[in-house]
Scaffold this motif. Structure first.
Motif, PDB file in Angstrom:
ATOM      1  N   ALA A  14       0.830  -1.202   0.000  1.00  0.00           N
ATOM      2  CA  ALA A  14       0.000   0.000   0.000  1.00  0.00           C
ATOM      3  C   ALA A  14       0.871   1.261   0.000  1.00  0.00           C
ATOM      4  CB  ALA A  14      -0.917  -0.001   1.219  1.00  0.00           C
ATOM      5  N   TYR A  15       1.893   1.280   0.837  1.00  0.00           N
ATOM      6  CA  TYR A  15       2.787   2.443   0.864  1.00  0.00           C
ATOM      7  C   TYR A  15       3.532   2.601  -0.458  1.00  0.00           C
ATOM      8  CZ  TYR A  15       2.187   3.799   5.719  1.00  0.00           C
ATOM      9  OH  TYR A  15       1.667   4.261   6.890  1.00  0.00           O
ATOM     10  N   THR A  16       3.951   1.493  -1.036  1.00  0.00           N
ATOM     11  CA  THR A  16       4.645   1.563  -2.319  1.00  0.00           C
ATOM     12  C   THR A  16       3.731   2.114  -3.401  1.00  0.00           C
ATOM     13  OG1 THR A  16       6.032  -0.303  -1.699  1.00  0.00           O
ATOM     14  CG2 THR A  16       5.896   0.221  -4.042  1.00  0.00           C
ATOM     15  N   ALA A  17       2.492   1.637  -3.449  1.00  0.00           N
ATOM     16  CA  ALA A  17       1.550   2.143  -4.442  1.00  0.00           C
ATOM     17  C   ALA A  17       1.301   3.635  -4.247  1.00  0.00           C
ATOM     18  CB  ALA A  17       0.237   1.368  -4.359  1.00  0.00           C
ATOM     19  N   ALA A  18       1.186   4.065  -3.005  1.00  0.00           N
ATOM     20  CA  ALA A  18       0.954   5.485  -2.730  1.00  0.00           C
ATOM     21  C   ALA A  18       2.155   6.326  -3.146  1.00  0.00           C
ATOM     22  CB  ALA A  18       0.649   5.693  -1.250  1.00  0.00           C
ATOM     23  N   LEU A  19       3.352   5.877  -2.809  1.00  0.00           N
ATOM     24  CA  LEU A  19       4.549   6.636  -3.169  1.00  0.00           C
ATOM     25  C   LEU A  19       4.775   6.680  -4.674  1.00  0.00           C
ATOM     26  CD1 LEU A  19       6.972   5.530  -0.318  1.00  0.00           C
ATOM     27  CD2 LEU A  19       5.869   7.758  -0.619  1.00  0.00           C
ATOM     28  N   VAL A  20       4.512   5.577  -5.340  1.00  0.00           N
ATOM     29  CA  VAL A  20       4.630   5.567  -6.799  1.00  0.00           C
ATOM     30  C   VAL A  20       3.573   6.495  -7.408  1.00  0.00           C
ATOM     31  CG1 VAL A  20       4.311   4.120  -8.858  1.00  0.00           C
ATOM     32  CG2 VAL A  20       5.724   3.316  -6.985  1.00  0.00           C
ATOM     33  N   GLY A  21       2.382   6.500  -6.841  1.00  0.00           N
ATOM     34  CA  GLY A  21       1.329   7.379  -7.345  1.00  0.00           C
ATOM     35  C   GLY A  21       1.634   8.847  -7.142  1.00  0.00           C
ATOM     36  N   ALA A  32      -2.575   3.367 -12.746  1.00  0.00           N
ATOM     37  CA  ALA A  32      -2.938   2.374 -11.732  1.00  0.00           C
ATOM     38  C   ALA A  32      -2.230   1.048 -11.952  1.00  0.00           C
ATOM     39  CB  ALA A  32      -4.441   2.170 -11.715  1.00  0.00           C
ATOM     40  N   ALA A  33      -1.995   0.666 -13.205  1.00  0.00           N
ATOM     41  CA  ALA A  33      -1.324  -0.609 -13.477  1.00  0.00           C
ATOM     42  C   ALA A  33       0.112  -0.582 -12.964  1.00  0.00           C
ATOM     43  CB  ALA A  33      -1.355  -0.918 -14.971  1.00  0.00           C
ATOM     44  N   VAL A  34       0.800   0.536 -13.154  1.00  0.00           N
ATOM     45  CA  VAL A  34       2.176   0.659 -12.663  1.00  0.00           C
ATOM     46  C   VAL A  34       2.189   0.633 -11.140  1.00  0.00           C
ATOM     47  CG1 VAL A  34       4.194   2.177 -12.591  1.00  0.00           C
ATOM     48  CG2 VAL A  34       2.919   1.896 -14.713  1.00  0.00           C
ATOM     49  N   GLN A  35       1.237   1.307 -10.512  1.00  0.00           N
ATOM     50  CA  GLN A  35       1.150   1.308  -9.055  1.00  0.00           C
ATOM     51  C   GLN A  35       0.908  -0.104  -8.529  1.00  0.00           C
ATOM     52  OE1 GLN A  35      -1.823   4.118  -7.856  1.00  0.00           O
ATOM     53  NE2 GLN A  35      -0.838   5.809  -8.938  1.00  0.00           N
ATOM     54  N   LEU A  36       0.019  -0.830  -9.177  1.00  0.00           N
ATOM     55  CA  LEU A  36      -0.283  -2.199  -8.760  1.00  0.00           C
ATOM     56  C   LEU A  36       0.939  -3.100  -8.896  1.00  0.00           C
ATOM     57  CD1 LEU A  36      -2.356  -4.316  -7.848  1.00  0.00           C
ATOM     58  CD2 LEU A  36      -2.889  -4.680 -10.251  1.00  0.00           C
ATOM     59  N   LEU A  37       1.635  -3.001 -10.018  1.00  0.00           N
ATOM     60  CA  LEU A  37       2.828  -3.831 -10.213  1.00  0.00           C
ATOM     61  C   LEU A  37       3.922  -3.480  -9.201  1.00  0.00           C
ATOM     62  CD1 LEU A  37       3.030  -3.961 -14.098  1.00  0.00           C
ATOM     63  CD2 LEU A  37       2.445  -5.814 -12.540  1.00  0.00           C
ATOM     64  N   ALA A  38       4.086  -2.193  -8.907  1.00  0.00           N
ATOM     65  CA  ALA A  38       5.079  -1.791  -7.915  1.00  0.00           C
ATOM     66  C   ALA A  38       4.703  -2.305  -6.530  1.00  0.00           C
ATOM     67  CB  ALA A  38       5.213  -0.269  -7.898  1.00  0.00           C
TER      68      ALA A  38
END
Length: 129
Positions: free
Chosen positions: A85-92, A99-105
């Motif tokens: 969750a933190y990784t997706a937020a930071l990537v976002g 969203a696909a990049v956030q999910l993969l990260a």
């Protein structure tokens, strides 16, 4: 009942699926179809809410499987969930809003964290409880 008869009874019950199991499979398939069709008929907020509900359901099922079925203490599955969750937020925030990049990260970060701590947990001896 002899041992051979018991084995035949067990073998017969394993090979022939019960009608109740077929009904459960059909209900699960129908539920998946309904969930797959929901984005076509609902707005963004209910879909977002259902997505969160399903994500937390997966987390709860993992804890239930580990603790309830296997009888093992949990090793902090929520930590990997939080890492993702933190990784997706930071990537976002810092990289992209895709969203696909956030999910993969998020999946990659959770996988790396689980691999690093899982290696130690599997080789640990004894129990903390």
């Amino acid at each position: 009942m002899t041992t051979v008869e018991k084995e035949r009874t067990v073998a017969a019950s394993v090979t022939a699926p019960a009608p109740r199991n077929r009904a459960r499979g059909a209900a699960a398939g129908l539920a998946l179809l309904v969930l797959a069709a929901l984005p076509l008929v609902l707005a963004a907020y209910p879909i977002s809410t259902l997505t969160r509900i399903l994500a937390f359901a997966v987390l709860v099922l993992s804890v239930d499987l580990l603790t309830g079925v296997c009888g093992l203490p949990t090793l902090g599955q929520a930590a990997y969930f939080g890492v993702g969750a933190y990784t997706a937020a930071l990537v976002g925030i810092h990289v992209t809003s895709d969203a696909a990049v956030q999910l993969l990260a998020a999946v990659g970060a959770g996988l790396l964290a689980a691999a690093a701590t899982g290696w130690v947990a599997i080789r640990a001896k004894g129990s903390s409880s």
